[in-house]
Scaffold this active site. Structure first.
Site, PDB file in Angstrom:
ATOM      1  N   HIS A  19       1.037  -1.087  -0.096  1.00 35.63           N
ATOM      2  CA  HIS A  19      -0.117   0.086  -0.039  1.00 35.63           C
ATOM      3  C   HIS A  19       0.814   1.164   0.015  1.00 35.63           C
ATOM      4  O   HIS A  19       2.162   1.157   0.133  1.00 35.63           O
ATOM      5  CB  HIS A  19      -1.122   0.090   1.293  1.00 35.63           C
ATOM      6  CG  HIS A  19      -0.332   0.040   2.611  1.00 35.63           C
ATOM      7  ND1 HIS A  19       0.566   0.634   3.093  1.00 35.63           N
ATOM      8  CD2 HIS A  19      -0.364  -1.015   3.484  1.00 35.63           C
ATOM      9  CE1 HIS A  19       1.057   0.322   4.185  1.00 35.63           C
ATOM     10  NE2 HIS A  19       0.301  -0.785   4.510  1.00 35.63           N
ATOM     11  N   HIS A  22       4.151   1.324   1.906  1.00 33.45           N
ATOM     12  CA  HIS A  22       5.372   0.799   1.261  1.00 33.45           C
ATOM     13  C   HIS A  22       5.923   1.821   0.502  1.00 33.45           C
ATOM     14  O   HIS A  22       7.403   2.047   0.401  1.00 33.45           O
ATOM     15  CB  HIS A  22       5.100  -0.401   0.769  1.00 33.45           C
ATOM     16  CG  HIS A  22       4.538  -1.536   1.641  1.00 33.45           C
ATOM     17  ND1 HIS A  22       3.127  -1.794   1.683  1.00 33.45           N
ATOM     18  CD2 HIS A  22       5.020  -2.194   2.758  1.00 33.45           C
ATOM     19  CE1 HIS A  22       3.069  -2.665   2.487  1.00 33.45           C
ATOM     20  NE2 HIS A  22       3.777  -3.112   3.335  1.00 33.45           N
ATOM     21  N   HIS A 147      -1.283  -5.599  16.491  1.00 27.31           N
ATOM     22  CA  HIS A 147      -2.356  -6.117  15.455  1.00 27.31           C
ATOM     23  C   HIS A 147      -3.713  -6.254  16.241  1.00 27.31           C
ATOM     24  O   HIS A 147      -4.759  -6.754  15.597  1.00 27.31           O
ATOM     25  CB  HIS A 147      -1.981  -7.672  14.842  1.00 27.31           C
ATOM     26  CG  HIS A 147      -0.744  -7.267  13.881  1.00 27.31           C
ATOM     27  ND1 HIS A 147       0.530  -7.377  14.310  1.00 27.31           N
ATOM     28  CD2 HIS A 147      -0.837  -6.906  12.539  1.00 27.31           C
ATOM     29  CE1 HIS A 147       1.163  -7.198  13.035  1.00 27.31           C
ATOM     30  NE2 HIS A 147       0.478  -6.779  11.943  1.00 27.31           N
TER      31      HIS A 147
HETATM   32 ZN   LIG Z   1       1.439  -8.402  15.805  1.00 26.23          ZN
END
Ligand SMILES: [Zn+2]
Length: 489
Positions: A19, A22, A147
């Protein structure tokens, strides 16, 4: 002997499509690399892909492909991205390459022989997306802090690197060397975290097969982070000639992997007795206030943007809009605004009007004259150089454009369409000579445009030392080309 400079981006995980984030890292690194070349350095610029580990293994399985085939295909997409963005890298390294595996083996053997690696058992919480272990304390509500996903409980045989042994040396370097980690905010954050004692680092995985076998216990593979970081040495063919010529490094990375580079990587290097690199941390690009994330589907395709607005418009926007080292926002509306106002109206117009006048009023040849003294004063080269040294890329670019505006202002004041003789010649010479210098200064930021300007002006691309006035040769033949930037609605 020519001074040397080694710069790298982090290597990307080829687990899926890229995306804008980067693209941004590659563009800023490219800009710094190009600037160093302008300064006369022999530059080595490396980028690449980080191909091993459980995350890739699973992504390949999901795609129904062998992992080596899978990473080749995605790495090709990253190479295409570099091409579209005009990234002037010298090496694109994949961690599956033989030359890298060789260096990983060599380095782990060295550290092992030194007594800095020992055998034990590891138990911890593993986030596959980060390819990183977390302690209970690191987790947020039992989930990965980056995350926000459940981690996997792992208990296995492991080899450990004595990271704790190098804590003191690492802290000393951070305190004594202001360039060790930039920006300062990040340096302070890491120094704060280093007030707690460092734990030793597990450097292997027992059940992950898609990795480099540990040289002294082939049943295990090297942990993906240790494997990946060593790419900075394998790209330079450590410990041979190229390494001797270009090391130490400047690493450009995103703010989510500072710990890996600042602590894991540097303690490994301390064990090897290799001088420590400087780490530069860029911010993230947000879209409507949210961090770009492949995993969460918040994404912008840089190739589509480059196709729609041109690579240089995209490069210019990112470099000018986002204060380097901080997070910034992306919006197409803001990109269009800068494209129309700054690139088309200011820069494009300056080049176009100047060349039209030289063709019409001087037969397309640079007249013999000197650049107007008051216009010369409007270029603050020292300031631009300082901003680049301070990594304020956005301010350096703003300063270059303030000279572009000064040149447009100069046309409005001189009204060359009314001028004749020596006065007219001086105005035309002043403009062409200034545009020549602008083109040099813009080359790291918008290289394709710089090339187009040079072609129209009939000059070769120069270096920073050529940013002196009155170097443009009289009778140089100019040739107006197509306009540099088209406005968009
Ligand atoms: Zn992670």
């Amino acid at each position: 002997m020519q001074k040397t400079f080694f710069i790298s981006t982090a290597i990307d995980y080829p687990s899926g499509i890229f995306h804008l984030g980067h693209a941004y890292e590659k563009i800023v690194t490219d800009t710094i690399a190009r600037w160093k070349r302008l300064e006369g350095y022999k530059v080595y610029f490396s980028t690449g892909t980080d191909c091993h580990g459980l995350k890739i293994q699973r992504a390949a399985e999901k795609a129904g492909k062998e992992p080596n085939v899978f990473v080749e295909e995605i790495s090709d997409l990253f190479r295409d991205l570099c091409k579209v963005l005009n990234i002037s890298y010298d090496d694109f390294i994949m961690t599956t390459e033989k030359r890298h595996v060789k260096v990983v083996n060599e380095i782990l053997k060295k550290i092992h022989e030194k007594g800095d690696i020992y055998e034990g058992e590891y138990e911890g919480n593993y986030c596959v997306d980060c390819e990183t272990f977390y302690t209970e304390k690191d987790l947020v509500n039992g989930k990965c802090p980056t995350h926000k996903k459940e981690t996997e409980r792992v208990k296995e045989k492991s080899y450990f690197f004595k990271m704790s042994k190098y804590q003191k040396k690492l802290v000393e370097d951070l305190k004594n060397n202001p360039n060790s980690l930039w920006p300062e905010k990040k340096r302070n954050e890491i120094l704060n975290r280093l007030k707690e004692p460092l734990k030793d680092l597990t450097i292997t995985r027992e059940k992950v097969t898609w990795g480099i076998p540990l040289p002294f216990d082939k049943n295990l593979t090297v942990a993906v982070w240790v494997d990946a970081l060593i790419d900075y040495l394998s790209t330079l063919d450590y410990p041979n000639e190229k390494f001797k010529k270009f090391w130490p490094a400047t690493h450009v990375i995103g703010s989510d992997i500072v710990w890996h580079h600042e602590v894991i990587w540097k303690t490994l290097l301390l064990s090897l007795g290799i001088p420590l690199p400087n780490v530069i941390v860029h911010g993230f690009i947000n879209l409507k206030g949210e961090k770009l994330s492949k995993a969460r589907g918040i994404t912008v395709d840089p190739i589509k943007l480059a196709e729609k607005y041109s690579t240089d418009a995209l490069r210019y926007f990112l470099l000018r809009e986002i204060p380097f080292g901080q997070d910034g926002n992306f919006s197409e509306a803001a990109l269009k605004l800068r494209l129309n106002n700054e690139l088309a109206n200011e820069l494009g117009n300056l080049v176009n009007r100047s060349l039209v006048m030289i063709e019409k009023k001087a037969g397309g040849k640079i007249p013999a004259s000197k650049t107007d003294a008051s216009l010369q004063k409007k270029l603050d080269l020292k300031k631009i150089e300082k901003k680049m040294n301070d990594l304020e890329l956005h301010h350096a670019l703003a300063e270059i454009f303030s000279f572009v505006s000064a040149c447009n202002q100069f046309i409005n004041e001189k009204e060359p369409w009314k001028q004749k003789g020596k006065d007219l010649e001086q105005t035309l010479y002043s403009l062409a000579d200034s545009i020549r210098i602008i083109s040099i200064l813009l080359q790291p930021f918008i290289p394709e445009t710089s090339k187009k300007i040079n072609k129209q002006l009939g000059v070769k691309s120069g270096l920073l030392k050529d940013c002196k006035f009155d170097l443009l040769k009289e009778r140089t033949k100019v040739k107006k080309g197509e306009i540099l930037f088209k406005k968009v609605e």
